[in-house]
Scaffold this active site. Structure first.
Site, PDB file in Angstrom:
ATOM      1  N   TYR A   1      27.935  34.344  12.890  1.00 25.24           N
ATOM      2  CA  TYR A   1      26.934  33.311  12.347  1.00 25.24           C
ATOM      3  C   TYR A   1      25.838  33.435  12.499  1.00 25.24           C
ATOM      4  CZ  TYR A   1      31.761  30.672  13.163  1.00 25.24           C
ATOM      5  OH  TYR A   1      32.536  30.653  12.616  1.00 25.24           O
TER       6      TYR A   1
ATOM      7  N   GLY B   1      35.113  42.187   7.056  1.00 29.33           N
ATOM      8  CA  GLY B   1      34.407  41.308   6.341  1.00 29.33           C
ATOM      9  C   GLY B   1      34.916  40.244   5.767  1.00 29.33           C
TER      10      GLY B   1
ATOM     11  N   GLU C   1      34.652  22.816   8.252  1.00 31.48           N
ATOM     12  CA  GLU C   1      35.229  22.719   9.577  1.00 31.48           C
ATOM     13  C   GLU C   1      35.970  23.584  10.373  1.00 31.48           C
ATOM     14  OE1 GLU C   1      36.022  19.717  11.351  1.00 31.48           O
ATOM     15  OE2 GLU C   1      38.039  20.319  12.227  1.00 31.48           O
TER      16      GLU C   1
ATOM     17  N   GLY D   1      35.881  37.103   7.351  1.00 27.26           N
ATOM     18  CA  GLY D   1      35.101  35.577   7.302  1.00 27.26           C
ATOM     19  C   GLY D   1      34.028  35.826   6.590  1.00 27.26           C
TER      20      GLY D   1
HETATM   21  C1  LIG Z   1      35.670  34.515  13.521  1.00 27.00           C
HETATM   22  C2  LIG Z   1      36.200  34.712  12.202  1.00 27.00           C
HETATM   23  C3  LIG Z   1      36.886  34.176  11.374  1.00 27.00           C
HETATM   24  C4  LIG Z   1      35.326  36.237  11.386  1.00 27.00           C
HETATM   25  O1  LIG Z   1      36.794  36.409  10.195  1.00 27.00           O
HETATM   26  P1  LIG Z   1      36.225  37.588  10.094  1.00 27.00           P
HETATM   27  O2  LIG Z   1      37.011  38.191   9.392  1.00 27.00           O
HETATM   28  O3  LIG Z   1      37.166  38.672  11.548  1.00 27.00           O
HETATM   29  O4  LIG Z   1      34.448  38.367  10.154  1.00 27.00           O
HETATM   30  P2  LIG Z   1      34.133  39.526   9.404  1.00 27.00           P
HETATM   31  O5  LIG Z   1      34.832  40.984   9.642  1.00 27.00           O
HETATM   32  O6  LIG Z   1      33.625  39.604   8.212  1.00 27.00           O
HETATM   33  O7  LIG Z   1      32.527  40.106  10.320  1.00 27.00           O
HETATM   34  C5  LIG Z   1      33.312  40.744  11.208  1.00 27.00           C
HETATM   35  C6  LIG Z   1      32.117  40.027  12.745  1.00 27.00           C
HETATM   36  O8  LIG Z   1      32.917  38.807  13.232  1.00 27.00           O
HETATM   37  C7  LIG Z   1      33.110  38.885  14.503  1.00 27.00           C
HETATM   38  N1  LIG Z   1      34.043  38.378  15.182  1.00 27.00           N
HETATM   39  C8  LIG Z   1      34.995  37.201  15.610  1.00 27.00           C
HETATM   40  N2  LIG Z   1      35.956  37.212  16.035  1.00 27.00           N
HETATM   41  C9  LIG Z   1      36.312  38.620  15.603  1.00 27.00           C
HETATM   42  C10 LIG Z   1      38.056  39.041  15.945  1.00 27.00           C
HETATM   43  N3  LIG Z   1      38.506  38.692  16.562  1.00 27.00           N
HETATM   44  N4  LIG Z   1      37.655  40.213  15.515  1.00 27.00           N
HETATM   45  C11 LIG Z   1      36.292  40.550  14.701  1.00 27.00           C
HETATM   46  N5  LIG Z   1      35.339  40.429  14.630  1.00 27.00           N
HETATM   47  C12 LIG Z   1      35.369  39.304  14.796  1.00 27.00           C
HETATM   48  C13 LIG Z   1      32.370  40.257  15.114  1.00 27.00           C
HETATM   49  O9  LIG Z   1      31.401  39.922  15.374  1.00 27.00           O
HETATM   50  C14 LIG Z   1      32.725  41.395  14.281  1.00 27.00           C
HETATM   51  O10 LIG Z   1      31.646  42.114  13.896  1.00 27.00           O
HETATM   52  P3  LIG Z   1      31.779  43.557  14.190  1.00 27.00           P
HETATM   53  O11 LIG Z   1      32.641  44.205  13.813  1.00 27.00           O
HETATM   54  O12 LIG Z   1      30.879  44.186  14.120  1.00 27.00           O
HETATM   55  O13 LIG Z   1      32.163  43.101  15.976  1.00 27.00           O
HETATM   56  C15 LIG Z   1      37.913  35.572  12.265  1.00 27.00           C
HETATM   57  O14 LIG Z   1      37.822  36.509  13.622  1.00 27.00           O
HETATM   58  C16 LIG Z   1      38.707  34.652  13.180  1.00 27.00           C
HETATM   59  O15 LIG Z   1      39.750  33.484  12.544  1.00 27.00           O
HETATM   60  N6  LIG Z   1      38.739  34.234  14.682  1.00 27.00           N
HETATM   61  C17 LIG Z   1      39.387  33.400  14.659  1.00 27.00           C
HETATM   62  C18 LIG Z   1      39.391  31.775  14.561  1.00 27.00           C
HETATM   63  C19 LIG Z   1      38.309  31.596  14.993  1.00 27.00           C
HETATM   64  O16 LIG Z   1      37.517  31.475  16.079  1.00 27.00           O
HETATM   65  N7  LIG Z   1      37.245  30.716  13.767  1.00 27.00           N
HETATM   66  C20 LIG Z   1      36.416  30.692  13.974  1.00 27.00           C
HETATM   67  C21 LIG Z   1      35.963  29.018  13.822  1.00 27.00           C
HETATM   68  S1  LIG Z   1      34.340  27.879  14.388  1.00 27.00           S
END
Ligand SMILES: CC(C)(COP(=O)(O)OP(=O)(O)OC[C@H]1O[C@@H](n2cnc3c(N)ncnc32)[C@H](O)[C@@H]1OP(=O)(O)O)[C@@H](O)C(=O)NCCC(=O)NCCS
Length: 159
Positions: A129, A93, A81, A95
């Site tokens: 994703y 990393g 969700e 997420g």
């Molecule tokens: C989407 C989210 C959960 C990803 O978590 P994360 O810990 O940043 O992800 P990871 O580090 O595992 O992976 C990084 C990749 O995620 C993607 N990404 C998405 N949003 C990002 C952000 N705000 N910052 C950095 N990377 C992000 C990019 O593709 C990135 O790859 P890159 O470094 O080659 O650009 C996180 O960015 C977040 O909480 N965003 C705000 C809330 C949101 O949009 N949730 C999704 C709702 S469907």
């Protein structure tokens, strides 16, 4: 930063709740997540202190909230969700780690897939994703998401 742990505990300390309450107005998260039949489950990502570092307690830096759904075609299914990582911890990393853990939980519970929805402007999340192997069901199969709520729902139910 020390190592990162992902666990399925939520609510044993106040951190995750303040995080949730801030974004989910009016929902009784404690009751819904910890009742006899919980409506949801949650994975919590914590930043743990590194060697020699002190910290009052685990620091919650992200979460993945999911529940079980059922498909007439695919059977047991997980719906992720919400996934969130604090801005200062994004791009490290976490997420991806939460998503991998959801996959593990889903398989352990006999699910053949897990699903999630993302808004069309959230390209970075979509890229993530896709990079992890998810299929975009709107692109691939033309699915649209619908909901009934509020007055419409009451009218349907005759209440
Ligand atoms: C989407 C989210 C959960 C990803 O978590 P994360 O810990 O940043 O992800 P990871 O580090 O595992 O992976 C990084 C990749 O995620 C993607 N990404 C998405 N949003 C990002 C952000 N705000 N910052 C950095 N990377 C992000 C990019 O593709 C990135 O790859 P890159 O470094 O080659 O650009 C996180 O960015 C977040 O909480 N965003 C705000 C809330 C949101 O949009 N949730 C999704 C709702 S469907």
């Amino acid at each position: 930063m020390g190592s990162l742990g992902i666990s399925s505990r939520l609510g044993t300390h106040p951190g995750p709740f303040s995080l949730f309450v801030a974004i989910t107005i009016g929902a009784d998260l404690r009751a819904d997540g910890f009742g006899e039949n919980p409506f949801y489950h949650c994975l919590v990502a914590e930043s743990l202190p590194g060697p020699g570092e002190s910290q009052a307690g685990p620091c919650v830096v992200g979460y993945g909230l999911y529940y079980f759904i059922y498909s007439t075609w695919k059977g047991r299914n997980v719906y992720l969700e919400d996934i969130y990582v604090k801005p200062e911890y994004q791009g490290q990393g976490i997420g991806s780690k939460i998503i991998k853990k959801v996959a593990e939980v889903a398989l352990d519970k006999g699910c053949s897939q897990f699903r999630l929805s993302v808004l069309d402007w959230n390209k970075r999340a979509m890229d993530l994703y896709k990079a992890l192997g998810a299929q975009d069901l709107t692109e691939a199969e033309g699915w649209h998401s619908f909901r009934f709520e509020g007055e419409v729902m009451r009218k349907l139910a005759g209440k």
